[in-house]
Design a protein around this motif. Structure first.
Motif, short mmCIF file in Angstrom:
data_model
loop_
_atom_site.label_atom_id
_atom_site.label_comp_id
_atom_site.label_asym_id
_atom_site.label_seq_id
_atom_site.Cartn_x
_atom_site.Cartn_y
_atom_site.Cartn_z
N ILE A 1 2.50 4.11 3.40
CA ILE A 1 2.60 4.52 1.99
C ILE A 1 2.59 3.28 1.09
CG2 ILE A 1 4.02 5.69 0.27
CD1 ILE A 1 5.06 7.44 2.65
N GLN A 2 3.27 2.21 1.52
CA GLN A 2 3.27 1.01 0.68
C GLN A 2 1.87 0.38 0.65
OE1 GLN A 2 5.22 0.46 -1.50
NE2 GLN A 2 5.31 -1.68 -2.07
N ASN A 3 1.16 0.45 1.78
CA ASN A 3 -0.27 0.01 1.77
C ASN A 3 -1.03 0.77 0.68
OD1 ASN A 3 -0.15 -1.78 3.88
ND2 ASN A 3 -1.65 -0.74 5.17
N MET A 4 -0.80 2.08 0.62
CA MET A 4 -1.51 2.92 -0.36
C MET A 4 -1.11 2.55 -1.78
SD MET A 4 -0.95 6.53 1.64
CE MET A 4 -1.94 7.60 0.62
N ALA A 5 0.19 2.37 -2.00
CA ALA A 5 0.69 2.05 -3.36
C ALA A 5 0.13 0.71 -3.83
CB ALA A 5 2.22 2.04 -3.36
N LEU A 6 0.08 -0.26 -2.92
CA LEU A 6 -0.44 -1.59 -3.31
C LEU A 6 -1.94 -1.54 -3.54
CD1 LEU A 6 1.70 -3.93 -1.02
CD2 LEU A 6 1.93 -3.57 -3.48
N MET A 7 -2.65 -0.80 -2.70
CA MET A 7 -4.11 -0.67 -2.91
C MET A 7 -4.37 0.03 -4.25
SD MET A 7 -7.14 -1.31 -2.03
CE MET A 7 -7.33 -1.77 -0.32
N ALA A 8 -3.57 1.06 -4.57
CA ALA A 8 -3.72 1.76 -5.86
C ALA A 8 -3.55 0.75 -7.00
CB ALA A 8 -2.71 2.90 -5.97
N THR A 9 -2.53 -0.07 -6.93
CA THR A 9 -2.30 -1.08 -7.98
C THR A 9 -3.47 -2.05 -8.05
OG1 THR A 9 0.07 -0.94 -7.60
CG2 THR A 9 -0.70 -2.86 -8.83
N ALA A 10 -3.92 -2.51 -6.90
CA ALA A 10 -5.02 -3.48 -6.86
C ALA A 10 -6.29 -2.90 -7.51
CB ALA A 10 -5.31 -3.90 -5.41
N LEU A 11 -6.43 -1.58 -7.45
CA LEU A 11 -7.62 -0.92 -8.01
C LEU A 11 -7.42 -0.48 -9.46
CD1 LEU A 11 -8.44 1.26 -4.87
CD2 LEU A 11 -9.84 -0.62 -5.74
N GLY A 12 -6.28 -0.87 -10.06
CA GLY A 12 -6.03 -0.54 -11.46
C GLY A 12 -5.34 0.80 -11.67
N LEU A 13 -4.85 1.39 -10.58
CA LEU A 13 -4.16 2.69 -10.67
C LEU A 13 -2.65 2.51 -10.61
CD1 LEU A 13 -6.46 4.44 -8.10
CD2 LEU A 13 -6.34 5.06 -10.51
N MET B 1 -10.55 -6.53 -8.63
CA MET B 1 -9.50 -6.14 -7.65
C MET B 1 -8.43 -7.24 -7.58
SD MET B 1 -8.85 -4.27 -4.51
CE MET B 1 -10.30 -3.87 -3.56
N LEU B 2 -7.16 -6.85 -7.67
CA LEU B 2 -6.07 -7.83 -7.60
C LEU B 2 -5.92 -8.33 -6.16
CD1 LEU B 2 -3.27 -6.05 -9.69
CD2 LEU B 2 -5.02 -7.66 -10.49
N ASN B 3 -5.42 -9.57 -6.02
CA ASN B 3 -5.11 -10.03 -4.67
C ASN B 3 -3.72 -9.51 -4.27
OD1 ASN B 3 -3.07 -11.84 -5.47
ND2 ASN B 3 -4.55 -13.50 -5.78
N CYS B 4 -3.33 -9.81 -3.04
CA CYS B 4 -2.11 -9.23 -2.48
C CYS B 4 -0.88 -9.58 -3.34
CB CYS B 4 -1.95 -9.73 -1.05
SG CYS B 4 -0.50 -9.10 -0.24
N LYS B 5 -0.74 -10.88 -3.67
CA LYS B 5 0.43 -11.33 -4.46
C LYS B 5 0.45 -10.64 -5.82
CE LYS B 5 2.58 -15.65 -6.08
NZ LYS B 5 2.55 -15.54 -7.53
N GLU B 6 -0.73 -10.59 -6.45
CA GLU B 6 -0.81 -9.96 -7.78
C GLU B 6 -0.45 -8.48 -7.70
OE1 GLU B 6 -4.43 -12.76 -9.56
OE2 GLU B 6 -4.92 -10.94 -8.44
N ALA B 7 -0.93 -7.80 -6.67
CA ALA B 7 -0.64 -6.36 -6.54
C ALA B 7 0.86 -6.13 -6.31
CB ALA B 7 -1.47 -5.75 -5.41
N ILE B 8 1.46 -6.97 -5.46
CA ILE B 8 2.90 -6.82 -5.20
C ILE B 8 3.69 -7.02 -6.50
CG2 ILE B 8 4.90 -7.90 -4.05
CD1 ILE B 8 3.03 -8.37 -1.62
N GLU B 9 3.29 -8.01 -7.28
CA GLU B 9 4.03 -8.31 -8.51
C GLU B 9 3.77 -7.29 -9.62
OE1 GLU B 9 4.37 -13.13 -7.73
OE2 GLU B 9 2.98 -12.41 -9.29
N LYS B 10 2.58 -6.75 -9.65
CA LYS B 10 2.22 -5.83 -10.74
C LYS B 10 2.69 -4.39 -10.49
CE LYS B 10 -1.74 -4.54 -13.66
NZ LYS B 10 -0.98 -4.14 -14.75
N ARG B 11 2.84 -4.02 -9.22
CA ARG B 11 3.18 -2.62 -8.92
C ARG B 11 4.47 -2.18 -9.59
NH1 ARG B 11 6.56 0.30 -7.07
NH2 ARG B 11 7.78 -1.58 -6.69
N ARG B 12 4.44 -1.01 -10.19
CA ARG B 12 5.63 -0.36 -10.75
C ARG B 12 5.56 1.10 -10.35
NH1 ARG B 12 6.18 -4.77 -11.88
NH2 ARG B 12 6.21 -5.86 -13.87
#
Ligand SMILES: Cc1cc2nc3c(=O)[nH]c(=O)nc-3n(C[C@H](O)[C@H](O)[C@H](O)COP(=O)(O)O)c2cc1C
Length: 202
Positions: A137-149, A1-12
């Motif tokens: 919605i942004q909570n959901m988008a970041l959690m999705a990224t953190a989970l590899g989605l 699972m990505l941490n918060c910073k990683e998820a924010i940076e990785k999300r597209r």
């Protein structure tokens, strides 16, 4: 699972998904991320409809302008509930905050004196309601990224058509679609303004 910073940076915004189901436990983690979002007077006006089968997604196909939305293995219809904005509901939530000594009785009085709709049909969603939904919605988008989605916010749809297609109750207003799935693309970051363009000097 990505941490918060990683998820924010990785999300597209992901607009192409692998043909692979997302496990219900994973989708539950995204729902939990939505549930935990903050909101004005803790009114929690967000409601979610999860379209997890091809048949369910087909129901909205005629209301979306971008085919990739219904090609995702799961689509969250992110809605606002007008009922969360009527006086009786707001006062209930506000009283909980007063009881918990989170806000003072005087501050609550200030809100009670505001003009507020008494009935659901009278509700015109305030700007702050859209802020509440945006956070969730942004909570959901970041959690999705953190989970590899991957996911993509989608506003480009016929709100009225989709409301009818899903037979939603009158108090429920669909605002954003969030297709979610395993990414089949790795887009580069979209351009962003520079730091000095967003931080204003006074
Ligand atoms: C409120 C909102 C509405 C959006 N609506 C759409 C949409 O209808 N269709 C779409 O393909 N992308 C949509 N997007 C995605 C944006 O185009 C995207 O976030 C932006 O270009 C930045 O790219 P990134 O998300 O990959 O960083 C929306 C984004 C937001 C926040």
């Amino acid at each position: 699972m990505l941490n918060c910073k990683e998820a924010i940076e990785k999300r597209r915004s992901i607009r192409q998904f692998e043909d692979k189901a997302v496990a219900p436990e994973i989708l539950e983690q995204i729902i939990e991320a939505a549930r935990l979002a903050p909101s004005g007077t803790n009114r929690q006006p967000w409601r979610l409809v999860l379209l997890a089968t091809p048949e369910e997604r087909q129901r909205i196909a005629g209301s979306v302008m971008q085919p990739f939305v219904c090609e995702a293995p799961a689509v969250f219809v992110c809605c606002l509930d007008r009922e969360a904005f009527v006086r009786v509901t707001v006062e209930k939530r506000m009283n909980e905050l007063v009881e918990a000594e989170v806000i003072t009785r005087e501050a609550a009085q200030y809100i009670y004196q505001r003009k507020m709709p008494e009935k659901t049909e009278e509700v015109i969603i305030p700007d702050s309601g859209y802020l509440d939904l945006g956070i969730t919605i942004q909570n959901m988008a970041l959690m999705a990224t953190a989970l590899g989605l991957g996911s993509c916010w989608v506003r480009l749809f016929d709100q009225q058509g989709l409301h009818q297609a899903l037979n939603l109750p009158a108090n429920i207003l669909p605002v954003v679609l969030l297709p979610v799935g395993y990414p089949a693309q790795d887009p580069p970051p979209r351009p962003r303004l520079k730091r000095d363009e967003i931080v204003l000097e006074i």
